[in-house]
Write an enzyme that holds these catalytic residues in place. Structure first.
Site, PDB file in Angstrom:
ATOM      1  CG  ASN A  49      55.240   9.421  86.831  1.00  0.00           C
ATOM      2  OD1 ASN A  49      54.536   9.564  85.833  1.00  0.00           O
ATOM      3  ND2 ASN A  49      55.551  10.435  87.621  1.00  0.00           N
TER       4      ASN A  49
ATOM      5  CD  GLU B 296      52.695  17.638  85.424  1.00  0.00           C
ATOM      6  OE1 GLU B 296      53.890  17.920  85.716  1.00  0.00           O
ATOM      7  OE2 GLU B 296      52.194  16.533  85.616  1.00  0.00           O
TER       8      GLU B 296
ATOM      9  CB  CYS C  46      56.477  15.423  87.998  1.00  0.00           C
ATOM     10  SG  CYS C  46      54.736  15.576  88.420  1.00  0.00           S
TER      11      CYS C  46
ATOM     12  CD  GLU D  42      46.620  17.691  83.225  1.00  0.00           C
ATOM     13  OE1 GLU D  42      46.622  17.298  82.052  1.00  0.00           O
ATOM     14  OE2 GLU D  42      47.126  17.048  84.165  1.00  0.00           O
TER      15      GLU D  42
END
Length: 479
Positions: free
Chosen positions: A154, A252, A286, A460
């Site tokens: 994505n 993640e 997300c 991150e």
């Protein structure tokens, strides 16, 4: 002259590797369904070569100067800005998002390179005062080793550069399996790191059947760290596989972000902002605001403005100048959207806008707004990853927070209020790795990005960015 689509290849030990009889996978333009390229898939021998190259390179790269790592990352940042238009166009071709969004993704990632270039020069240890005068106690931070990374389709540039910049900046080497459906951005990244002078073997890019590649890489004794961005079920499988070999992980994973709009919020501003963010990248984000909880006193006003803003969204090919939402990235997402809408309406939900596929060419789905949606419906409990959003009223803030926390996800969340008391209750009460209040301030290079509960492990970005790529060594010496 139109720039041709990226020349797809593997990147192993400083060499770009073409098909040469390897299995290949077609890459499609989701706006047309037409093939635009062929991607060579790595053989087991290719994977072993990449692992071997990363292992050999680590022996020297781990001792490289932080100034050299910083120089390379800054050069990649410069090249990223120079080539953003061409790279962005290829992202639009294979992923589908509007060109402005694709170019913006690439341009913003130059900041990630610059941030890591600065932070990698500041990986500090410390001295611990000893109990005896002839003892010296040191804490050292050292690179963990060879990393295996897996990135999604994505945001193909963004998700890859985050992992590569952190690994390279920490002194690690990396084997990255990018998204086979949207590969152009990762190949472009490899080209820029090679041009910037990154030694062979520090970065390797492979493609293949995801389950086969992940098993091969994670089970290799050469790999010491696994980083994955993707769905919760796959992330749990990979984390379990890594855990069986005592390997560090950064995960993640997916989310189902709630958005709570209080009655004292700037309702029109909240509606406009949430419409923009929700339908960005066709909802394939997300951290997309997927569940709207709006106070009953403001619900009608919010819905009128939200529907008005959503109705104005122009859906079409990402290469068209006025397009604000492109197609879904995969044909399989069309029935997934239909199933969610059908389930919701069967349970009493109303379709206020959209609710169906657009045309027969390409993978377009209309921006869809639902109301009167029960909490146990599929759209309220499963991440939609598409342009469908339920909006429901609430009367008590504590109840809204409870409903927001009811799912096992905890990646991102949103809230709108003009009350400092409510803002404090929201930031303390919402179970989420990220809480955005009255604006969208997440995913910046200098801020940590990561979830809790089923949404992941580790972060991150921010000063936490290197934590997953470093080990701690304690040294005690007596004279």
């Amino acid at each position: 002259m139109t720039t041709p689509y990226e020349d797809l290849c593997l990147y192993i030990d400083g060499e770009f590797v073409k098909g040469d009889g390897r299995r290949e996978q077609e890459v499609f333009d989701p706006a047309t369904g037409q093939s635009i390229g062929r991607l060579p898939l790595a053989t087991p021998a290719d994977l072993d070569r990449a692992l071997g190259a990363a292992g050999r390179a680590f022996r020297t790269w781990r001792h490289s100067s932080p100034l050299e790592r910083s120089r390379i990352l800054r050069k990649v940042a410069d090249l990223t800005r120079e080539r953003a238009q061409a790279i962005g166009r290829n992202i639009t071709l294979d992923q589908g998002k509007p060109l402005a969004e694709a170019v913006g993704e690439v341009t913003r990632c130059a900041d990630h390179c610059d941030w890591h270039a600065e932070e990698c020069r500041r990986i500090y240890g410390r001295v611990i005062p000893p109990r005896l005068p002839n003892v010296r106690q040191l804490v050292l931070r050292e690179p963990v080793g060879v990393c295996a990374a897996f990135t999604p389709w994505n945001f193909p540039y963004n998700q890859a550069i985050r992992k590569i910049a952190a690994a390279v900046g920490a002194g690690c080497t990396i084997v990255l399996k990018g998204p086979e459906d949207t590969p152009s951005a990762v190949v472009a990244i490899a080209r820029m790191f090679q041009e910037a002078g990154l030694p062979p073997g520090v970065l390797n890019v492979v493609w293949g059947v995801p389950a086969e590649v992940s098993k091969h890489l994670i089970e290799s004794p050469i790999v010491r760290k696994v980083s994955f961005t993707g769905s919760v079920p796959v992330g749990k499988q990979l984390a379990a596989m890594a855990g069986a070999h005592m390997k560090r992980v950064t995960m993640e994973l997916g989310g189902h972000s709630p958005a709570i709009v209080c009655e004292d919020a700037d309702i029109e501003r909240a509606a406009d902002m949430l419409s923009t963010l929700k339908f960005s990248n066709a909802g394939q984000v997300c951290v997309s605001p997927n569940r709207m909880y709006v106070h009953a006193k403001a619900f009608d006003r919010f819905m009128a403005r939200f529907i008005e803003a959503t109705r104005k969204i122009k859906v079409g090919s990402g290469l068209e100048a006025d397009t604000r939402m492109g197609p879904l990235a995969h044909e399989r997402r069309l029935p997934a959207m239909a199933e969610m809408v059908e389930d919701a309406t069967a349970r009493g939900a109303r379709v206020e806008l959209g609710g169906a596929r657009i045309g027969e060419r390409g993978y377009f789905w209309a921006p869809t707004v639902l109301t009167n949606v029960p909490d146990d419906s599929r759209i309220m409990t499963v991440e939609p990853f598409g342009p469908v959003v339920p909006c429901v009223p609430f009367t008590d803030l504590d109840d809204a927070i409870r409903r927001a926390n009811a799912l096992p996800y905890g990646l991102s969340s949103y809230a709108f209020t003009s009350s400092t008391k409510k803002a404090l209750a929201l930031q303390n009460g919402i179970e989420s790795g990220i809480v955005n209040i009255n604006h969208f301030g997440q995913a910046l290079p200098e801020t940590p990005f990561g979830g809790i509960k089923d949404s992941g492990i580790g972060s991150e970005g921010g000063t936490e960015t290197f934590d997953g790529y470093l080990v701690t060594k304690f040294v005690t010496q007596m004279d």
